[in-house]
Design a protein around this motif. Structure first.
Motif, PDB file in Angstrom:
ATOM      1  N   LEU A  70     -15.148 -12.946  -8.761  1.00  0.00           N
ATOM      2  CA  LEU A  70     -14.100 -13.990  -8.812  1.00  0.00           C
ATOM      3  C   LEU A  70     -12.645 -13.630  -9.048  1.00  0.00           C
ATOM      4  O   LEU A  70     -11.775 -14.033  -8.395  1.00  0.00           O
ATOM      5  N   ARG A  71     -12.240 -12.572  -9.970  1.00  0.00           N
ATOM      6  CA  ARG A  71     -11.211 -12.149 -10.127  1.00  0.00           C
ATOM      7  C   ARG A  71     -10.580 -11.392  -8.560  1.00  0.00           C
ATOM      8  O   ARG A  71      -9.385 -11.598  -8.468  1.00  0.00           O
ATOM      9  N   GLN A  72     -11.453 -10.593  -8.045  1.00  0.00           N
ATOM     10  CA  GLN A  72     -11.283  -9.780  -6.878  1.00  0.00           C
ATOM     11  C   GLN A  72     -10.824 -10.846  -5.717  1.00  0.00           C
ATOM     12  O   GLN A  72      -9.966 -10.482  -5.149  1.00  0.00           O
ATOM     13  N   CYS A  73     -11.364 -11.850  -5.560  1.00  0.00           N
ATOM     14  CA  CYS A  73     -11.328 -12.781  -4.718  1.00  0.00           C
ATOM     15  C   CYS A  73     -10.112 -13.404  -4.706  1.00  0.00           C
ATOM     16  O   CYS A  73      -9.449 -13.573  -3.716  1.00  0.00           O
ATOM     17  N   THR A  74      -9.614 -13.903  -5.972  1.00  0.00           N
ATOM     18  CA  THR A  74      -8.288 -14.426  -6.119  1.00  0.00           C
ATOM     19  C   THR A  74      -7.234 -13.215  -5.893  1.00  0.00           C
ATOM     20  O   THR A  74      -5.992 -13.599  -5.181  1.00  0.00           O
ATOM     21  N   THR A  75      -7.260 -12.045  -6.001  1.00  0.00           N
ATOM     22  CA  THR A  75      -6.457 -10.948  -5.709  1.00  0.00           C
ATOM     23  C   THR A  75      -6.214 -10.912  -4.370  1.00  0.00           C
ATOM     24  O   THR A  75      -5.227 -10.725  -3.898  1.00  0.00           O
ATOM     25  N   GLU A  76      -7.389 -10.965  -3.695  1.00  0.00           N
ATOM     26  CA  GLU A  76      -7.547 -10.456  -2.253  1.00  0.00           C
ATOM     27  C   GLU A  76      -6.638 -11.686  -1.629  1.00  0.00           C
ATOM     28  O   GLU A  76      -5.963 -11.470  -0.626  1.00  0.00           O
ATOM     29  N   ALA A  77      -6.966 -13.012  -2.062  1.00  0.00           N
ATOM     30  CA  ALA A  77      -6.122 -14.094  -1.428  1.00  0.00           C
ATOM     31  C   ALA A  77      -4.567 -13.734  -1.531  1.00  0.00           C
ATOM     32  O   ALA A  77      -3.967 -14.163  -0.786  1.00  0.00           O
ATOM     33  N   GLN A  78      -4.154 -13.461  -2.757  1.00  0.00           N
ATOM     34  CA  GLN A  78      -2.764 -13.297  -2.869  1.00  0.00           C
ATOM     35  C   GLN A  78      -2.311 -12.108  -2.102  1.00  0.00           C
ATOM     36  O   GLN A  78      -1.173 -12.276  -1.704  1.00  0.00           O
ATOM     37  N   THR A  79      -3.059 -11.014  -1.906  1.00  0.00           N
ATOM     38  CA  THR A  79      -2.621 -10.004  -1.205  1.00  0.00           C
ATOM     39  C   THR A  79      -2.455 -10.273   0.339  1.00  0.00           C
ATOM     40  O   THR A  79      -1.659  -9.856   1.138  1.00  0.00           O
ATOM     41  N   ILE A  80      -3.507 -10.944   0.839  1.00  0.00           N
ATOM     42  CA  ILE A  80      -3.587 -11.667   2.079  1.00  0.00           C
ATOM     43  C   ILE A  80      -2.077 -12.412   2.627  1.00  0.00           C
ATOM     44  O   ILE A  80      -1.527 -12.229   3.603  1.00  0.00           O
ATOM     45  N   LEU A  81      -1.723 -12.954   1.253  1.00  0.00           N
ATOM     46  CA  LEU A  81      -0.369 -13.986   1.615  1.00  0.00           C
ATOM     47  C   LEU A  81       0.716 -12.913   1.639  1.00  0.00           C
ATOM     48  O   LEU A  81       1.789 -13.402   2.190  1.00  0.00           O
ATOM     49  N   GLU A  82       0.911 -12.008   0.824  1.00  0.00           N
ATOM     50  CA  GLU A  82       1.834 -10.990   0.633  1.00  0.00           C
ATOM     51  C   GLU A  82       2.219 -10.126   1.818  1.00  0.00           C
ATOM     52  O   GLU A  82       2.935  -9.204   2.028  1.00  0.00           O
ATOM     53  N   THR A  83       0.957  -9.845   2.643  1.00  0.00           N
ATOM     54  CA  THR A  83       0.914  -9.030   3.755  1.00  0.00           C
ATOM     55  C   THR A  83       1.893  -9.608   4.821  1.00  0.00           C
ATOM     56  O   THR A  83       1.959 -10.762   5.285  1.00  0.00           O
ATOM     57  N   PRO A  84       3.055  -8.704   5.108  1.00  0.00           N
ATOM     58  CA  PRO A  84       4.007  -9.102   6.228  1.00  0.00           C
ATOM     59  C   PRO A  84       3.496  -9.279   7.460  1.00  0.00           C
ATOM     60  O   PRO A  84       2.356  -8.558   7.977  1.00  0.00           O
ATOM     61  N   PHE A  85       3.763 -10.167   8.190  1.00  0.00           N
ATOM     62  CA  PHE A  85       3.623 -10.434   9.663  1.00  0.00           C
ATOM     63  C   PHE A  85       4.469  -9.369  10.484  1.00  0.00           C
ATOM     64  O   PHE A  85       5.615  -9.308  10.431  1.00  0.00           O
ATOM     65  N   ALA A  86       3.422  -8.927  11.365  1.00  0.00           N
ATOM     66  CA  ALA A  86       4.530  -7.837  12.347  1.00  0.00           C
ATOM     67  C   ALA A  86       4.234  -8.234  13.613  1.00  0.00           C
ATOM     68  O   ALA A  86       3.139  -8.043  14.356  1.00  0.00           O
ATOM     69  N   ALA A  87       5.216  -9.272  14.130  1.00  0.00           N
ATOM     70  CA  ALA A  87       5.342  -9.657  15.518  1.00  0.00           C
ATOM     71  C   ALA A  87       5.427  -8.876  16.478  1.00  0.00           C
ATOM     72  O   ALA A  87       6.393  -7.934  16.310  1.00  0.00           O
ATOM     73  N   THR A  88       5.001  -8.914  17.674  1.00  0.00           N
ATOM     74  CA  THR A  88       5.229  -8.206  18.837  1.00  0.00           C
ATOM     75  C   THR A  88       6.096  -9.068  19.455  1.00  0.00           C
ATOM     76  O   THR A  88       5.575 -10.184  20.035  1.00  0.00           O
ATOM     77  N   ALA A  89       7.192  -8.455  20.155  1.00  0.00           N
ATOM     78  CA  ALA A  89       8.161  -9.222  20.873  1.00  0.00           C
ATOM     79  C   ALA A  89       7.600  -8.953  22.281  1.00  0.00           C
ATOM     80  O   ALA A  89       7.373  -8.013  22.784  1.00  0.00           O
ATOM     81  N   GLY A  90       7.623 -10.029  23.159  1.00  0.00           N
ATOM     82  CA  GLY A  90       7.425 -10.111  24.517  1.00  0.00           C
ATOM     83  C   GLY A  90       8.658  -9.684  25.431  1.00  0.00           C
ATOM     84  O   GLY A  90       9.519  -9.567  24.879  1.00  0.00           O
ATOM     85  N   THR A  91       8.118  -9.251  26.635  1.00  0.00           N
ATOM     86  CA  THR A  91       9.194  -9.177  27.413  1.00  0.00           C
ATOM     87  C   THR A  91       9.205  -9.800  28.650  1.00  0.00           C
ATOM     88  O   THR A  91       8.063 -10.521  29.085  1.00  0.00           O
TER      89      THR A  91
END
Length: 177
Positions: free
Chosen positions: A47-68
């Motif tokens: 249960l602690r691991q699942c909570t930590t995973e959820a927080q980590t997912i939120l903290e992962t930055p979005f790496a957008a790819t720009a279209g041309t």
């Protein structure tokens, strides 16, 4: 040249993000209060691991790819990129959600067995059975199963899935993170 589906893509992003937000909310509400002796038991650690995973997912930055290309083409590429990122995050949250449910069932089973008592020899068999059930449930929560739960739910709701990433794409992205 744009294909006229950008509105559908934007709606799909909103659907995926709504699911993601709901999963994040659920995972943020996980509360278990084990005693000091129980703190490191498998289910409470899960249960602690699942909570930590959820927080980590939120903290992962979005790496957008720009279209041309033109604006509509750029928008198309950006929307596709957001769909992929959102789908990967939702997949991760769904996996944590399913695992946390197994942990909660374990915790409830344990509480039913103990009924407020300290564990003793008379509880040993039932507690071991609960531990075994938890392990078996966790083994059944494969990437294929997680992806299937998501696709089944989306398909039953008639959602547009044409540009959702495949499980192989999701796994590849997760390996690079």
């Amino acid at each position: 040249m744009s294909d006229g589906l950008n509105d559908a893509r934007a709606i799909r992003i909103a659907e995926i993000m709504t699911d993601f937000r709901n999963l994040q909310y659920y995972l943020s509400q996980l509360r278990a209060t084990p005693t000091a002796e129980e703190y490191y038991l498998e289910g409470y650690s899960l249960l602690r691991q699942c909570t930590t995973e959820a927080q980590t997912i939120l903290e992962t930055p979005f790496a957008a790819t720009a279209g041309t290309g033109g604006n509509a083409d750029q928008e198309k590429q950006q929307l596709k990129s957001i769909i992929v990122d959102a789908a990967v995050r939702r997949f991760q949250c769904q996996r944590s959600f399913l695992r946390s449910h197994a942990g909660l069932r374990w915790m409830n089973s344990r509480n039913s067995i103990l009924r407020g008592q300290k564990p003793n020899a008379s509880h040993l068999g039932a507690l071991q059975a609960a531990d075994t059930t938890l392990r078996m449930e966790l083994l059944s929560i494969t990437d294929d199963y997680v992806e299937s739960t998501i696709r089944t739910q989306d398909a039953s709701q008639g959602k547009w899935l044409a540009e959702d990433p495949s499980l192989a794409q999701i796994q590849q992205i997760l390996m690079t993170r």
